[in-house]
Structure formats: C-alpha cells, structure tokens
Motif scaffolding. Structure first.
Motif, PDB file in Angstrom:
ATOM      1  N   GLU A 141       0.900  -0.978  -0.103  1.00  0.00           N
ATOM      2  CA  GLU A 141       0.136   0.041  -0.008  1.00  0.00           C
ATOM      3  C   GLU A 141       0.752   1.313   0.225  1.00  0.00           C
ATOM      4  N   ALA A 142       1.892   1.293   1.001  1.00  0.00           N
ATOM      5  CA  ALA A 142       2.897   2.468   0.919  1.00  0.00           C
ATOM      6  C   ALA A 142       3.407   2.741  -0.529  1.00  0.00           C
ATOM      7  N   SER A 143       3.782   1.537  -1.085  1.00  0.00           N
ATOM      8  CA  SER A 143       4.636   1.549  -2.196  1.00  0.00           C
ATOM      9  C   SER A 143       3.764   2.154  -3.396  1.00  0.00           C
ATOM     10  N   ILE A 144       2.422   1.801  -3.199  1.00  0.00           N
ATOM     11  CA  ILE A 144       1.463   2.309  -4.311  1.00  0.00           C
ATOM     12  C   ILE A 144       1.280   3.767  -4.208  1.00  0.00           C
ATOM     13  N   GLU A 145       1.132   4.381  -2.953  1.00  0.00           N
ATOM     14  CA  GLU A 145       0.773   5.734  -2.879  1.00  0.00           C
ATOM     15  C   GLU A 145       2.206   6.510  -3.167  1.00  0.00           C
ATOM     16  N   LEU A 146       3.489   5.768  -3.094  1.00  0.00           N
ATOM     17  CA  LEU A 146       4.486   6.438  -3.439  1.00  0.00           C
ATOM     18  C   LEU A 146       4.873   6.260  -4.930  1.00  0.00           C
ATOM     19  N   GLU A 147       3.854   5.680  -5.584  1.00  0.00           N
ATOM     20  CA  GLU A 147       4.011   5.434  -7.147  1.00  0.00           C
ATOM     21  C   GLU A 147       5.098   4.518  -7.475  1.00  0.00           C
ATOM     22  N   GLU A 148       5.481   3.484  -6.501  1.00  0.00           N
ATOM     23  CA  GLU A 148       6.456   2.559  -6.839  1.00  0.00           C
ATOM     24  C   GLU A 148       5.653   1.189  -7.038  1.00  0.00           C
ATOM     25  N   LEU A 149       5.141   1.295  -8.217  1.00  0.00           N
ATOM     26  CA  LEU A 149       4.404  -0.002  -8.540  1.00  0.00           C
ATOM     27  C   LEU A 149       4.900  -1.366  -8.439  1.00  0.00           C
ATOM     28  N   GLY A 150       6.028  -1.368  -9.011  1.00  0.00           N
ATOM     29  CA  GLY A 150       6.946  -2.785  -9.221  1.00  0.00           C
ATOM     30  C   GLY A 150       6.949  -3.471  -7.915  1.00  0.00           C
ATOM     31  N   ASP A 151       7.269  -2.318  -6.909  1.00  0.00           N
ATOM     32  CA  ASP A 151       7.581  -2.929  -5.507  1.00  0.00           C
ATOM     33  C   ASP A 151       6.206  -3.168  -4.953  1.00  0.00           C
ATOM     34  N   ALA A 152       5.073  -2.591  -5.254  1.00  0.00           N
ATOM     35  CA  ALA A 152       3.718  -2.602  -4.731  1.00  0.00           C
ATOM     36  C   ALA A 152       3.438  -4.311  -5.224  1.00  0.00           C
ATOM     37  N   LYS A 153       3.684  -4.506  -6.578  1.00  0.00           N
ATOM     38  CA  LYS A 153       3.331  -5.751  -7.047  1.00  0.00           C
ATOM     39  C   LYS A 153       4.168  -6.889  -6.308  1.00  0.00           C
ATOM     40  N   TYR A 154       5.216  -6.548  -6.277  1.00  0.00           N
ATOM     41  CA  TYR A 154       6.294  -7.578  -5.341  1.00  0.00           C
ATOM     42  C   TYR A 154       5.622  -8.444  -4.199  1.00  0.00           C
ATOM     43  N   TYR A 155       5.149  -7.216  -3.498  1.00  0.00           N
ATOM     44  CA  TYR A 155       4.749  -7.545  -1.988  1.00  0.00           C
ATOM     45  C   TYR A 155       3.387  -8.032  -2.092  1.00  0.00           C
ATOM     46  N   MET A 156       2.449  -7.419  -3.120  1.00  0.00           N
ATOM     47  CA  MET A 156       1.182  -8.135  -3.172  1.00  0.00           C
ATOM     48  C   MET A 156       1.286  -9.811  -3.630  1.00  0.00           C
ATOM     49  N   ASP A 157       2.221 -10.032  -4.504  1.00  0.00           N
ATOM     50  CA  ASP A 157       2.507 -11.157  -5.199  1.00  0.00           C
ATOM     51  C   ASP A 157       2.504 -12.096  -4.097  1.00  0.00           C
ATOM     52  N   LEU A 158       3.273 -12.030  -3.047  1.00  0.00           N
ATOM     53  CA  LEU A 158       3.814 -12.857  -2.160  1.00  0.00           C
ATOM     54  C   LEU A 158       2.648 -13.366  -1.330  1.00  0.00           C
ATOM     55  N   VAL A 159       1.699 -12.556  -1.322  1.00  0.00           N
ATOM     56  CA  VAL A 159       0.474 -12.899  -0.688  1.00  0.00           C
ATOM     57  C   VAL A 159      -0.697 -13.690  -1.414  1.00  0.00           C
ATOM     58  N   ARG A 160      -0.646 -12.999  -2.779  1.00  0.00           N
ATOM     59  CA  ARG A 160      -1.616 -13.822  -3.638  1.00  0.00           C
ATOM     60  C   ARG A 160      -1.134 -15.103  -4.179  1.00  0.00           C
ATOM     61  N   ASN A 161       0.180 -15.231  -4.211  1.00  0.00           N
ATOM     62  CA  ASN A 161       0.518 -16.468  -4.734  1.00  0.00           C
ATOM     63  C   ASN A 161       0.345 -17.498  -3.776  1.00  0.00           C
ATOM     64  N   ARG A 162       0.629 -17.206  -2.326  1.00  0.00           N
ATOM     65  CA  ARG A 162       0.198 -18.082  -1.206  1.00  0.00           C
ATOM     66  C   ARG A 162      -1.349 -18.434  -1.311  1.00  0.00           C
ATOM     67  N   ALA A 163      -2.351 -17.751  -1.978  1.00  0.00           N
ATOM     68  CA  ALA A 163      -3.635 -17.936  -2.025  1.00  0.00           C
ATOM     69  C   ALA A 163      -3.892 -18.803  -3.325  1.00  0.00           C
ATOM     70  N   ASN A 164      -2.783 -18.882  -4.134  1.00  0.00           N
ATOM     71  CA  ASN A 164      -2.994 -19.445  -5.538  1.00  0.00           C
ATOM     72  C   ASN A 164      -3.755 -18.674  -6.667  1.00  0.00           C
ATOM     73  N   ILE A 165      -3.840 -17.308  -6.565  1.00  0.00           N
ATOM     74  CA  ILE A 165      -4.662 -16.854  -7.413  1.00  0.00           C
ATOM     75  C   ILE A 165      -3.547 -16.057  -8.304  1.00  0.00           C
ATOM     76  N   GLY A 166      -2.555 -16.055  -8.430  1.00  0.00           N
ATOM     77  CA  GLY A 166      -1.455 -15.461  -9.167  1.00  0.00           C
ATOM     78  C   GLY A 166      -1.216 -14.040  -8.857  1.00  0.00           C
ATOM     79  N   GLY A 167      -0.296 -13.447  -9.624  1.00  0.00           N
ATOM     80  CA  GLY A 167       0.313 -12.251  -9.233  1.00  0.00           C
ATOM     81  C   GLY A 167      -0.710 -11.155  -9.770  1.00  0.00           C
ATOM     82  N   VAL A 168      -0.467  -9.868  -9.277  1.00  0.00           N
ATOM     83  CA  VAL A 168      -1.523  -8.742  -9.602  1.00  0.00           C
ATOM     84  C   VAL A 168      -1.043  -8.401 -10.745  1.00  0.00           C
ATOM     85  N   SER A 169      -1.798  -7.666 -11.707  1.00  0.00           N
ATOM     86  CA  SER A 169      -1.385  -6.946 -13.049  1.00  0.00           C
ATOM     87  C   SER A 169      -0.712  -5.638 -12.537  1.00  0.00           C
TER      88      SER A 169
END
Length: 497
Positions: free
Chosen positions: A390-418
């Motif tokens: 969330e902090a990375s999104i608000e700082l417009e560092e979207l690549g970092d935001a994707k990395y941390y979201m994907d760690l959670v999403r991949n555990r859930a088996n739903i794949g990375g965020v676009s």
C-alpha cells in the motif's frame, strides 16, 4: 472520564488495581502477584516491575473479549454484517446517550493508557538497571500506543496525556483535558515506537509468548503512518518487519489454514492470548459463537454435522455479497473464510439461498457452550506485506507494490496482480486486504482511513437493510459518550451527533 480516573488513581491505588487485575491471566501472566501488591515495595525488583507491565496487558481482555468490539470492527463493514435489530453497533443506531461499545472502548482504552503511564513513571523512577528499564518501558510504551491506536480509530480526537498520576492535582488536570488532534497523537506515538522498538524482544517464545515484540511495534507504527498518510514512514516501518523475516527468519507466510489452527505460528506477530479449561485458569471469549452457523440440532449446525461439539451458535455475523464476490473458486482462502459446506455436507442456508456462512476461520466447535479459548489474531506477517504494498502504491513505486502483493496472492493460488496504473492497483490492494485479513480487526478502520466508509456501508443494503438505511457519514467514528461530556465539559462532541 473523571469517574474512571478517580476510581483507579486517587490515594495512589492505581498500582494496586494494576496488580489485582491480573487474577486469572494465563501464559506469561501466570505468576503469583501477592508480593507485588504493596506500593511502598513496588519496583524494587525486575519481577515487581514486570508485574506492573503485565497489568497493562490485562486491559486488552476488557476490550477484545467484548464481542461488540468485534461487531464494531468487522461486523459493521462492507464485508460482514451483524444481523440483529437489538445491536446498535451493527445497525449504526448508536448515539451520545446510547453509545454502544463506544462507552466500553472509552472506559477501558483510557484505563489501559492510565495503567501504562503509571507503570512507565514508576519504572523510570526505580533503581533498576538501565537495561531492564529500557526493556520494560519499551513494552509499556508500545501497549500505550496500542490503546491510543484503538481510541483514535474509534473516536478520532481524544484527550492525550503521557505522565503518571501521582496526586489529586494530577488527576484534576487530566480529567479536564480537551481532545487532542488524532493525527498529532499518532505522530507522537510513531516517534515513541521508533525510539523504543529496538529494546523489545525480537522473538517471543517460551514463557514470553504473547508479549509485545519489535515486529509488532514496527507493524503498529506502519498502521499509524498509513492512517496519517505518511507513506515513507509506513514503508520504512513495515520494511523493518520484513527484515526480521528475511534476515533473521522470525516471520514467514504459512499455510492459510495454519493461521488459525496453529496459535502463535511463524506468521503471527501479535495475538490476544486465550485459554479455556473447565478446571484450570481461564481466559475465554464468545466471538466465534456469533459466527457459527445456526440453528444447532445436536451436533448439526444448519443441517451439517460438525462433530461432537458443545459450542452454542448465534450465527448473527455473516459475510456480505461483496466479500463473497472477492474470492474466485481457485482461491485457497475461500473455504476457510466462507462456508457453503463442511466435510461434503451442504449447509441449509447455501442450499436454499446460495448464501455462505462465515467459514472455519471463525469457528470454535470445541468451545464450552459460549466459552472459547482460541486466540484472536490482531497482526500477522501478511498484513505487513500488504502495508508495504500500500505504501509503495501511494509512493508510485508500482513494481515494489506488485512484488509484495504477489507474495500474498501466490500463497492463495490466485497469481500475481497485473502491473497497471496507481488507481487500479490501489483498488486491488483494498480488495486483497479484505480477502486476506477478513475478521482480524482491520476492516472498518481501513475503509475509514481510505475515505470510503459511507459508500461501503451503503453497498450492503441487500445483506442488511437496517445498516445501509441508518448509516450516516459521521458514523465512521463513535460519539463521545454523553456521560463523559457531562463529567468533562472541555470535551467536544464529534460532528453529526
């Protein structure tokens, strides 16, 4: 506030009350307090000072064991509703004269602050070594920050003080305090957490399980910073917890079912510790009873046999269609958060209406009637990763935001965020927090700090018409109870009440 403070402070009885409030606590609170009960001997040893710190923890049970606190934090949001006309927290029927759980949060929140302040003051004035003082003051200071975090999330601006109360003059000054700006309070708390976090335990294990750790202090700092829209500080604080995970192996994501089946697991950062025994020490709550499918017929709950169980179900906290829509069928979290069936047996509610019950993440089928000894989760590592995102999104560092979201999403088996634009990723982050953290005392505070509280509650009309009809924008905060304003005219009521 006057009645509360004078009850516990005048004639210096606060320290005694702190000690005696510990009766019945378990795990690290299981110790004999008799020798710590005399004020003239208090803080002459580390054990006595630790007993006072334990008393600051004890107030957590006054808040979290109250099911209405859960109703306010989770059961009156866009993801869960509390279906009962008699509960003003669930249908936004509270007012200054009937403030619902607000009265209890005010009373016990400030009791926790008061206990913390007196404990910190006593430890600082003691002859204990600097090392012991730093450790115990850090613990009490972090707990004070937690109580103020709860108070400011519930009421916004509240009276703030941080000194011990040693005389009636001190008491009279405090009971006449006006409200302080919530953002300013949070800024002070963040400074204190940053200062004291290094003195805390890196890892709570053995007899220390349940104690405040560095990870929790930094995680709480991150939550406060996000609320204050201080994105840089939020990212820095969350990164300290990530470092504890990656560099020292203290935290890691576990199988989602283990989050609630295995207490104090490696993903857990802070849980409210409970234990129930018919014959032994007890600390129980009934929150999961409100989430169990109902009615009960023998071992059957809404037509499904859950096995030998004596748990009494109320079934009044239910998922909304929005929460149901957040999960795809491949999401590994779905079967734990939502229940259409159990062990191959379909619940009557799902069979007749296609609607889910809350799932086994929110059950304790082994509860003794309404007494559950299961811990309540308040912070875990997945939350930290999503705060980093969330902090990375608000700082417009979207690549970092994707990395941390994907760690959670991949555990859930739903794949990375676009990896798209800031607005789209912000919306996906908000959904992901709902999917991942449902029922963990975050949702109302999240939608309030995001500025989407009112429209989010209006969206539940199909799930609970009374809530959607009654809600007003000012319900994002509870009213200051009328009794408190009568005692202290310097308090200003929240707008809209």
């Amino acid at each position: 506030m006057k009645k509360l403070i004078k009850r516990y402070v005048l004639n210096l009885v606060v320290l005694l009350a702190t000690v005696f409030s510990l009766a019945g606590c378990e795990k690290f609170l299981e110790e004999n307090m008799k020798n710590a009960a005399s004020p003239d001997k208090f803080y002459t040893s580390e054990a006595e000072a630790q007993a006072a710190v334990n008393g600051v923890y004890a107030v957590l049970y006054d808040i979290f064991s109250n099911p209405e606190f859960f109703f306010a934090a989770e059961g009156s949001t866009d993801l869960m509703v509390m279906i009962t006309e008699r509960n003003v927290n669930g249908n936004f029927g509270y007012s200054p004269v009937a403030p619902g759980v607000g009265q209890e949060v005010w009373k016990h929140g400030f009791k926790g602050v008061m206990y913390a302040n007196n404990t910190i003051s006593g430890i600082k004035k003691s002859a204990l070594s600097a090392e012991i003082k730093d450790k115990l003051v850090a613990e009490a200071t972090t707990l004070r920050s937690l109580y103020y975090y709860i108070l400011t999330n519930t009421f916004s601006d509240v009276p703030y003080w941080s000194e011990g109360l040693q005389s009636e003059d001190d008491v009279n000054q405090v009971i006449a305090l006006p409200r302080s700006d919530a953002d300013s309070i949070r800024s002070v708390l963040m400074e204190e957490l940053e200062e004291y976090a290094p003195y805390l335990l890196e890892k709570a294990e053995g007899a220390n399980i349940g104690r405040i750790t560095q990870g929790f202090a930094y995680g709480l700092l991150a939550r406060l910073a996000l609320t204050n829209r201080n994105w840089e500080k939020a990212r820095w604080a969350a990164e300290q917890v990530v470092n504890l995970a990656t560099d020292k192996g203290i935290y890691t994501l576990v199988d989602y079912s283990d989050i609630y089946k295995i207490e104090n697991n490696k993903e857990s950062i802070f849980e409210i510790q409970y234990s129930y025994s018919v014959t032994g020490l007890q600390r129980a709550h009934q929150i999961y009873n409100w989430c169990l499918p109902t009615p009960k017929d023998g071992s059957k709950y809404n037509g499904v046999d859950l096995g030998a169980s004596s748990a009494t179900p109320y079934g009044a906290v239910r998922p909304t269609k929005r929460l149901e829509s957040y999960y795809s069928d491949i999401d590994r979290r779905k079967a734990h958060v939502l229940a259409s069936e159990y062990n191959g047996q379909e619940f009557n509610r799902f069979r007749s209406s296609g609607r889910y019950w809350l799932g086994p993440k929110f059950w304790d089928i082994y509860a003794n009637n309404i007494a559950s000894g299961r811990n309540l989760i308040f912070m875990r590592y997945a939350d930290i990763l999503l705060m980093m995102a969330e902090a990375s999104i608000e700082l417009e560092e979207l690549g970092d935001a994707k990395y941390y979201m994907d760690l959670v999403r991949n555990r859930a088996n739903i794949g990375g965020v676009s990896l798209t634009d800031q607005s789209t990723m912000r919306e996906e982050l908000r959904k992901e927090r709902g999917r991942e953290l449902a029922g963990e005392f975050t949702r109302k505070w999240d939608i309030v700090r995001w500025g989407i509280f009112y429209e989010s509650i209006k969206s539940v009309a199909e799930d609970y018409a009374a809530a959607a009809e009654n809600v007003r924008p000012h319900n994002m905060y509870y009213p200051i109870p009328s009794l408190e304003i009568m005692k202290n005219p310097a308090l200003r009521q929240n707008n809209g009440y």
